[in-house]
Design a protein around this motif. Structure first.
Motif, PDB file in Angstrom:
ATOM      1  N   ARG A 110       0.817  -1.205   0.000  1.00 53.43           N
ATOM      2  CA  ARG A 110       0.000   0.000   0.000  1.00 53.43           C
ATOM      3  C   ARG A 110       0.860   1.269   0.000  1.00 53.43           C
ATOM      4  O   ARG A 110       0.373   2.353   0.287  1.00 53.43           O
ATOM      5  CB  ARG A 110      -0.942   0.013   1.203  1.00 53.43           C
ATOM      6  CG  ARG A 110      -1.985  -1.106   1.151  1.00 53.43           C
ATOM      7  CD  ARG A 110      -3.004  -0.964   2.253  1.00 53.43           C
ATOM      8  NE  ARG A 110      -4.045  -1.990   2.172  1.00 53.43           N
ATOM      9  CZ  ARG A 110      -5.114  -2.025   2.933  1.00 53.43           C
ATOM     10  NH1 ARG A 110      -5.310  -1.084   3.856  1.00 53.43           N
ATOM     11  NH2 ARG A 110      -6.016  -2.988   2.787  1.00 53.43           N
ATOM     12  N   TYR A 111       2.137   1.100  -0.306  1.00 51.10           N
ATOM     13  CA  TYR A 111       3.088   2.209  -0.397  1.00 51.10           C
ATOM     14  C   TYR A 111       3.339   2.863   0.968  1.00 51.10           C
ATOM     15  O   TYR A 111       3.528   4.072   1.070  1.00 51.10           O
ATOM     16  CB  TYR A 111       2.616   3.245  -1.409  1.00 51.10           C
ATOM     17  CG  TYR A 111       3.742   4.016  -2.089  1.00 51.10           C
ATOM     18  CD1 TYR A 111       5.089   3.770  -1.824  1.00 51.10           C
ATOM     19  CD2 TYR A 111       3.457   5.021  -2.998  1.00 51.10           C
ATOM     20  CE1 TYR A 111       6.102   4.474  -2.441  1.00 51.10           C
ATOM     21  CE2 TYR A 111       4.462   5.734  -3.632  1.00 51.10           C
ATOM     22  CZ  TYR A 111       5.783   5.448  -3.347  1.00 51.10           C
ATOM     23  OH  TYR A 111       6.786   6.160  -3.965  1.00 51.10           O
ATOM     24  N   GLU A 112       3.350   2.046   2.000  1.00 52.18           N
ATOM     25  CA  GLU A 112       3.681   2.511   3.351  1.00 52.18           C
ATOM     26  C   GLU A 112       5.135   2.141   3.621  1.00 52.18           C
ATOM     27  O   GLU A 112       5.527   0.974   3.490  1.00 52.18           O
ATOM     28  CB  GLU A 112       2.762   1.846   4.379  1.00 52.18           C
ATOM     29  CG  GLU A 112       1.285   2.155   4.150  1.00 52.18           C
ATOM     30  CD  GLU A 112       0.365   1.150   4.814  1.00 52.18           C
ATOM     31  OE1 GLU A 112      -0.771   1.536   5.142  1.00 52.18           O
ATOM     32  OE2 GLU A 112       0.763  -0.022   4.989  1.00 52.18           O
ATOM     33  N   HIS A 113       5.922   3.128   3.992  1.00 50.20           N
ATOM     34  CA  HIS A 113       7.366   2.924   4.149  1.00 50.20           C
ATOM     35  C   HIS A 113       7.662   1.982   5.312  1.00 50.20           C
ATOM     36  O   HIS A 113       7.111   2.112   6.401  1.00 50.20           O
ATOM     37  CB  HIS A 113       8.055   4.269   4.385  1.00 50.20           C
ATOM     38  CG  HIS A 113       9.547   4.186   4.363  1.00 50.20           C
ATOM     39  ND1 HIS A 113      10.314   4.269   5.496  1.00 50.20           N
ATOM     40  CD2 HIS A 113      10.409   4.010   3.326  1.00 50.20           C
ATOM     41  CE1 HIS A 113      11.597   4.161   5.164  1.00 50.20           C
ATOM     42  NE2 HIS A 113      11.680   4.001   3.861  1.00 50.20           N
ATOM     43  N   LEU A 114       8.567   1.013   5.072  1.00 48.29           N
ATOM     44  CA  LEU A 114       8.936   0.042   6.093  1.00 48.29           C
ATOM     45  C   LEU A 114      10.360   0.203   6.592  1.00 48.29           C
ATOM     46  O   LEU A 114      10.676  -0.155   7.722  1.00 48.29           O
ATOM     47  CB  LEU A 114       8.788  -1.382   5.543  1.00 48.29           C
ATOM     48  CG  LEU A 114       7.377  -1.889   5.281  1.00 48.29           C
ATOM     49  CD1 LEU A 114       7.430  -3.247   4.586  1.00 48.29           C
ATOM     50  CD2 LEU A 114       6.592  -1.982   6.579  1.00 48.29           C
TER      51      LEU A 114
END
Length: 216
Positions: A10-14
């Motif tokens: 979901r294009y959430e930075h990890l």
């Protein structure tokens, strides 16, 4: 070792990871991509890579003009450095026309899973093919096509079109006329979401004066 940012689907930075390891594990990451178009001459450019760049066998396709991975911590405009690195041209990000985001996933080899958020752009270049220096040793050459021919090739209306080539040789760049066949295009970009066709049509609309809602 090149560190890149990794994300959820979901294009959430990890966090960050080594680029090679990110491909081995199939981690989501970002790339910068651009199709160069000469608006006044209605021509587009494709790129050819030097063989042996990948861990798997990949034919010498005519790929999109510019593409590469963002380094860890870079913002989207910083991707314009790929234009400097691959074409050798002093282009600033405000000269590009952002098109939007393409999310794609494909397994290219058992140890190379490509899961990318691709930031796409048009790169207007009002210069001749002979004026592009090709700074990156990994780029073997460029292919210049008439835009209408490029669309016909992407749709399958024709199998071969006239083309002009810039090819790297031991003595510098060699420019010549020839032909490009549909078989020399990346197969995945012809199928699935028809990336070649969509980008060429976007360039067509740009040349006609459109500037908003160009992508897809």
């Amino acid at each position: 070792m090149t560190e890149i940012d990794i994300f959820t689907d979901r294009y959430e930075h990890l966090g960050t990871e080594d680029k090679k390891e990110a491909h081995r594990l199939g981690l989501w990451h970002r790339t910068f991509s651009a199709l160069a178009v000469n608006p006044s001459r209605r021509r587009v450019l494709l790129q050819k890579k030097v063989p042996g760049r990948y861990s798997f066998d990949r034919p010498d396709y005519a790929d999109i003009t510019v593409g590469g991975h963002y380094h860890a911590g870079e913002d989207v405009p910083a991707g314009v450095r790929e234009v400097h690195e691959e074409l050798g041209l002093p282009v600033s990000y405000d000269q590009l026309h952002p098109l939007g985001l393409r999310q794609t996933a494909v397994t290219l080899a058992p140890d190379y899973l490509e899961r990318e958020f691709q930031h796409w752009h048009l790169l207007p270049l009002e210069i001749d093919l002979e004026e592009i220096p090709l700074a990156d040793a990994e780029v073997s050459g460029l292919v210049e096509l008439d835009l209408d021919d490029a669309i016909s090739l992407a749709t399958g209306d024709t199998d071969t079109v006239p083309a002009r080539f810039a090819s790297r040789t031991d003595t510098g760049l060699h420019h010549s006329d020839g032909t490009l066949s549909r078989a020399e295009l990346v197969p995945n970009y012809l199928a699935l979401d028809q990336l070649y066709l969509r980008l060429f049509v976007t360039a067509y609309r740009y040349c006609a004066g459109e500037r908003t809602h160009l992508f897809w």
